[in-house]
Design a protein around this motif. Structure first.
Motif, PDB file in Angstrom:
ATOM      1  N   ALA A  79     -18.768  37.582 -50.949  1.00 54.89           N
ATOM      2  CA  ALA A  79     -19.892  36.882 -51.572  1.00 54.89           C
ATOM      3  C   ALA A  79     -19.833  35.398 -51.227  1.00 54.89           C
ATOM      4  N   TYR A  80     -20.933  34.907 -50.644  1.00 60.56           N
ATOM      5  CA  TYR A  80     -21.066  33.489 -50.359  1.00 60.56           C
ATOM      6  C   TYR A  80     -22.301  32.959 -51.041  1.00 60.56           C
ATOM      7  N   PRO A  81     -22.339  31.684 -51.451  1.00 64.22           N
ATOM      8  CA  PRO A  81     -21.408  30.618 -51.098  1.00 64.22           C
ATOM      9  C   PRO A  81     -20.140  30.583 -51.948  1.00 64.22           C
ATOM     10  N   ASP A  82     -19.966  31.512 -52.854  1.00 68.89           N
ATOM     11  CA  ASP A  82     -18.804  31.485 -53.737  1.00 68.89           C
ATOM     12  C   ASP A  82     -17.487  31.626 -52.966  1.00 68.89           C
ATOM     13  N   GLY A  83     -17.517  32.293 -51.827  1.00 72.69           N
ATOM     14  CA  GLY A  83     -16.292  32.481 -51.055  1.00 72.69           C
ATOM     15  C   GLY A  83     -15.342  33.461 -51.714  1.00 72.69           C
ATOM     16  N   ILE A  84     -15.889  34.559 -52.197  1.00 70.21           N
ATOM     17  CA  ILE A  84     -15.082  35.565 -52.884  1.00 70.21           C
ATOM     18  C   ILE A  84     -15.027  36.824 -52.034  1.00 70.21           C
ATOM     19  N   TRP A  85     -13.810  37.282 -51.779  1.00 70.72           N
ATOM     20  CA  TRP A  85     -13.591  38.518 -51.024  1.00 70.72           C
ATOM     21  C   TRP A  85     -13.193  39.592 -52.013  1.00 70.72           C
ATOM     22  N   TYR A  86     -14.005  40.647 -52.063  1.00 66.53           N
ATOM     23  CA  TYR A  86     -13.731  41.762 -52.967  1.00 66.53           C
ATOM     24  C   TYR A  86     -13.082  42.908 -52.220  1.00 66.53           C
ATOM     25  N   LYS A  87     -12.237  43.654 -52.928  1.00 65.48           N
ATOM     26  CA  LYS A  87     -11.559  44.804 -52.331  1.00 65.48           C
ATOM     27  C   LYS A  87     -11.860  46.077 -53.107  1.00 65.48           C
ATOM     28  N   ASP A  88     -11.615  47.213 -52.431  1.00 62.79           N
ATOM     29  CA  ASP A  88     -11.739  48.536 -53.057  1.00 62.79           C
ATOM     30  C   ASP A  88     -13.093  48.727 -53.730  1.00 62.79           C
TER      31      ASP A  88
ATOM     32  N   SER B 132      -5.321  36.914 -54.659  1.00 61.65           N
ATOM     33  CA  SER B 132      -5.318  37.277 -56.074  1.00 61.65           C
ATOM     34  C   SER B 132      -4.035  37.977 -56.479  1.00 61.65           C
ATOM     35  N   GLY B 133      -3.261  38.431 -55.499  1.00 62.60           N
ATOM     36  CA  GLY B 133      -2.075  39.212 -55.805  1.00 62.60           C
ATOM     37  C   GLY B 133      -2.357  40.691 -55.880  1.00 62.60           C
ATOM     38  N   ARG B 134      -3.600  41.080 -55.670  1.00 63.81           N
ATOM     39  CA  ARG B 134      -3.959  42.498 -55.734  1.00 63.81           C
ATOM     40  C   ARG B 134      -3.998  43.145 -54.356  1.00 63.81           C
ATOM     41  N   SER B 135      -3.732  42.375 -53.292  1.00 62.22           N
ATOM     42  CA  SER B 135      -3.845  42.903 -51.945  1.00 62.22           C
ATOM     43  C   SER B 135      -2.527  42.800 -51.208  1.00 62.22           C
TER      44      SER B 135
ATOM     45  N   ARG C 154     -24.933  43.738 -43.341  1.00 63.46           N
ATOM     46  CA  ARG C 154     -23.854  44.636 -42.930  1.00 63.46           C
ATOM     47  C   ARG C 154     -23.053  43.910 -41.854  1.00 63.46           C
ATOM     48  N   THR C 155     -21.741  43.994 -41.943  1.00 65.64           N
ATOM     49  CA  THR C 155     -20.913  43.363 -40.917  1.00 65.64           C
ATOM     50  C   THR C 155     -20.039  44.412 -40.244  1.00 65.64           C
ATOM     51  N   ARG C 156     -19.410  44.017 -39.185  1.00 68.49           N
ATOM     52  CA  ARG C 156     -18.338  44.814 -38.605  1.00 68.49           C
ATOM     53  C   ARG C 156     -17.057  44.447 -39.341  1.00 68.49           C
ATOM     54  N   CYS C 157     -15.918  44.877 -38.797  1.00 68.74           N
ATOM     55  CA  CYS C 157     -14.644  44.682 -39.489  1.00 68.74           C
ATOM     56  C   CYS C 157     -14.384  43.207 -39.804  1.00 68.74           C
ATOM     57  N   ASN C 158     -13.955  42.950 -41.040  1.00 71.90           N
ATOM     58  CA  ASN C 158     -13.618  41.595 -41.472  1.00 71.90           C
ATOM     59  C   ASN C 158     -12.115  41.330 -41.448  1.00 71.90           C
ATOM     60  N   GLY C 159     -11.355  42.240 -40.899  1.00 74.50           N
ATOM     61  CA  GLY C 159      -9.927  41.998 -40.730  1.00 74.50           C
ATOM     62  C   GLY C 159      -9.091  42.191 -41.981  1.00 74.50           C
ATOM     63  N   ARG C 160      -9.607  42.922 -42.951  1.00 74.30           N
ATOM     64  CA  ARG C 160      -8.846  43.208 -44.171  1.00 74.30           C
ATOM     65  C   ARG C 160      -8.996  44.695 -44.502  1.00 74.30           C
ATOM     66  N   CYS C 161      -8.689  45.525 -43.510  1.00 72.05           N
ATOM     67  CA  CYS C 161      -8.925  46.961 -43.651  1.00 72.05           C
ATOM     68  C   CYS C 161      -8.156  47.593 -44.806  1.00 72.05           C
ATOM     69  N   ALA C 162      -6.999  47.028 -45.153  1.00 75.67           N
ATOM     70  CA  ALA C 162      -6.244  47.569 -46.285  1.00 75.67           C
ATOM     71  C   ALA C 162      -7.010  47.411 -47.592  1.00 75.67           C
ATOM     72  N   ASP C 163      -7.986  46.536 -47.596  1.00 74.35           N
ATOM     73  CA  ASP C 163      -8.796  46.289 -48.796  1.00 74.35           C
ATOM     74  C   ASP C 163     -10.086  47.101 -48.820  1.00 74.35           C
ATOM     75  N   ALA C 164     -10.294  47.962 -47.828  1.00 71.04           N
ATOM     76  CA  ALA C 164     -11.560  48.702 -47.714  1.00 71.04           C
ATOM     77  C   ALA C 164     -11.917  49.416 -49.034  1.00 71.04           C
ATOM     78  N   CYS C 165     -13.138  49.351 -49.362  1.00 71.87           N
ATOM     79  CA  CYS C 165     -14.308  48.747 -48.739  1.00 71.87           C
ATOM     80  C   CYS C 165     -14.426  47.286 -49.190  1.00 71.87           C
ATOM     81  N   VAL C 166     -14.613  46.406 -48.212  1.00 75.21           N
ATOM     82  CA  VAL C 166     -14.646  44.967 -48.447  1.00 75.21           C
ATOM     83  C   VAL C 166     -16.095  44.489 -48.609  1.00 75.21           C
ATOM     84  N   VAL C 167     -16.313  43.650 -49.611  1.00 72.88           N
ATOM     85  CA  VAL C 167     -17.588  42.950 -49.791  1.00 72.88           C
ATOM     86  C   VAL C 167     -17.261  41.479 -50.019  1.00 72.88           C
TER      87      VAL C 167
END
Ligand code: FES
Length: 125
Positions: free
Chosen positions: A65-74, A108-111, A50-63
């Motif tokens: 994935a590492y080591p892939d380096g993928i930021w998921y939104k919604d 990705s163009g989705r955010s 669990r983390t605190r804010c990752n600085g992409r609140c418009a994408d909440a809920c953010v997950v």
């Protein structure tokens, strides 16, 4: 306090539990992801934090994935479960990617683009 043996870990999911994400089901997402990992017997392969804010609140809920380096939104509880199933077999949940990291972030163009981090200062690059 816990000290896990991470030698067999291949994926680390950072689940945002900051304020904006908590208002968008972060607790339920966290529980669903951890439940799916347990159901699939994947506790050694996928680690969660669990983390605190990752600085992409418009994408909440953010997950993330590492080591892939993928930021998921919604992410919802159900899409959180899908992330677990995808990453267990070396895939990703393409339809909910906000950013991927490969030396630089690629949107990705989705955010929403978001604010510049150093507004008003000249870039060194
Ligand atoms: S609270 Fe999750 S990105 Fe800000």
């Amino acid at each position: 306090m816990t000290t896990w043996n991470l030698q067999e870990t291949s994926c680390h999911l950072l689940i945002c539990n900051g304020g904006s994400c908590m208002m968008r089901q972060a607790e339920e997402v966290t529980q669903a992801i951890r439940d799916e990992i347990a159901l699939l017997g994947a506790d050694k392969r996928i680690h969660t934090t669990r983390t605190r804010c990752n600085g992409r609140c418009a994408d909440a809920c953010v997950v993330i994935a590492y080591p892939d380096g993928i930021w998921y939104k919604d992410i919802s509880p159900e899409s959180g479960r899908k992330i677990v199933r995808k990453h267990l077999v070396g895939k990703r949940l393409d339809e909910q990617i906000a950013y991927t990291f490969d030396h630089h972030f690629i949107a990705s163009g989705r955010s929403v683009a978001g604010k510049e981090k150093i507004a008003g200062r000249p870039s060194l690059f």
